[in-house]
Design a protein around this motif. Structure first.
Motif, mmCIF file in Angstrom:
data_model
loop_
_atom_site.group_PDB
_atom_site.id
_atom_site.type_symbol
_atom_site.label_atom_id
_atom_site.label_comp_id
_atom_site.label_asym_id
_atom_site.label_seq_id
_atom_site.Cartn_x
_atom_site.Cartn_y
_atom_site.Cartn_z
ATOM 1 N N MET A 11 0.860 -1.175 0.000
ATOM 2 C CA MET A 11 0.000 0.000 0.000
ATOM 3 C C MET A 11 0.901 1.232 0.000
ATOM 4 O O MET A 11 1.659 1.436 0.931
ATOM 5 N N PRO A 12 0.806 2.067 -1.014
ATOM 6 C CA PRO A 12 1.685 3.243 -1.108
ATOM 7 C C PRO A 12 1.303 4.323 -0.101
ATOM 8 O O PRO A 12 0.156 4.426 0.318
ATOM 9 N N ASN A 13 2.307 5.107 0.280
ATOM 10 C CA ASN A 13 2.092 6.243 1.183
ATOM 11 C C ASN A 13 1.391 5.862 2.481
ATOM 12 O O ASN A 13 0.403 6.469 2.867
ATOM 13 N N VAL A 14 1.881 4.829 3.129
ATOM 14 C CA VAL A 14 1.304 4.389 4.389
ATOM 15 C C VAL A 14 2.303 4.661 5.502
ATOM 16 O O VAL A 14 3.485 4.383 5.370
ATOM 17 N N GLU A 15 1.811 5.228 6.577
ATOM 18 C CA GLU A 15 2.642 5.460 7.756
ATOM 19 C C GLU A 15 2.110 4.602 8.885
ATOM 20 O O GLU A 15 0.919 4.627 9.185
ATOM 21 N N LYS A 16 2.992 3.837 9.493
ATOM 22 C CA LYS A 16 2.570 3.007 10.609
ATOM 23 C C LYS A 16 2.609 3.830 11.882
ATOM 24 O O LYS A 16 3.557 4.556 12.142
ATOM 25 N N VAL A 17 1.539 3.714 12.677
ATOM 26 C CA VAL A 17 1.460 4.375 13.972
ATOM 27 C C VAL A 17 0.922 3.370 14.978
ATOM 28 O O VAL A 17 0.247 2.411 14.617
ATOM 29 N N SER A 18 1.216 3.607 16.218
ATOM 30 C CA SER A 18 0.713 2.760 17.291
ATOM 31 C C SER A 18 -0.518 3.437 17.888
ATOM 32 O O SER A 18 -0.514 4.641 18.132
ATOM 33 N N VAL A 19 -1.563 2.648 18.109
ATOM 34 C CA VAL A 19 -2.803 3.188 18.660
ATOM 35 C C VAL A 19 -3.165 2.379 19.905
ATOM 36 O O VAL A 19 -3.188 1.150 19.863
ATOM 37 N N SER A 20 -3.450 3.066 20.984
ATOM 38 C CA SER A 20 -3.918 2.404 22.200
ATOM 39 C C SER A 20 -5.432 2.510 22.251
ATOM 40 O O SER A 20 -6.004 3.522 21.860
ATOM 41 N N MET A 21 -6.069 1.442 22.717
ATOM 42 C CA MET A 21 -7.530 1.460 22.832
ATOM 43 C C MET A 21 -7.944 0.629 24.024
ATOM 44 O O MET A 21 -7.161 -0.157 24.547
#
Length: 93
Positions: free
Chosen positions: A1-11
């Motif tokens: 998937m182009p232009n994807v930034e990985k981030v961490s999400v807490s829930m």
């Protein structure tokens, strides 16, 4: 998937369980898909909220620029509005 930034999400555990349930049901291929859809929905709401705030600020500025405040007889203004509404053509109501 182009232009994807990985981030961490807490829930919360409840939200995590809902996300796993959505994936396990086959409605989504992955948790990332669930989060992307949630972000699209949130983005639309956020943009609408920003537009609404901008409109309110513009209306506030317009009101302030219209001159000093004057007293208004609320009951008379309400009666005038009711009369205008009663005399309006049916399709305009």
């Amino acid at each position: 998937m182009p232009n994807v930034e990985k981030v961490s999400v807490s829930m919360t555990p409840q939200h995590a369980e809902l996300m796993r349930d959505a994936v396990n049901s086959g409605a989504y291929a992955s948790g990332s898909e669930v989060v992307r859809e949630a972000m699209r929905d949130w983005s639309a709401k956020w943009m609408q909220k920003r537009e609404d705030i901008a409109k309110l600020r513009a209306m506030w500025a317009e009101g302030k620029a219209s001159g000093p405040a004057t007293e208004v007889d609320f009951d008379a203004a309400l009666e005038e509005a009711r009369e205008e509404l009663a005399s309006a053509p049916p399709h305009a109501r």
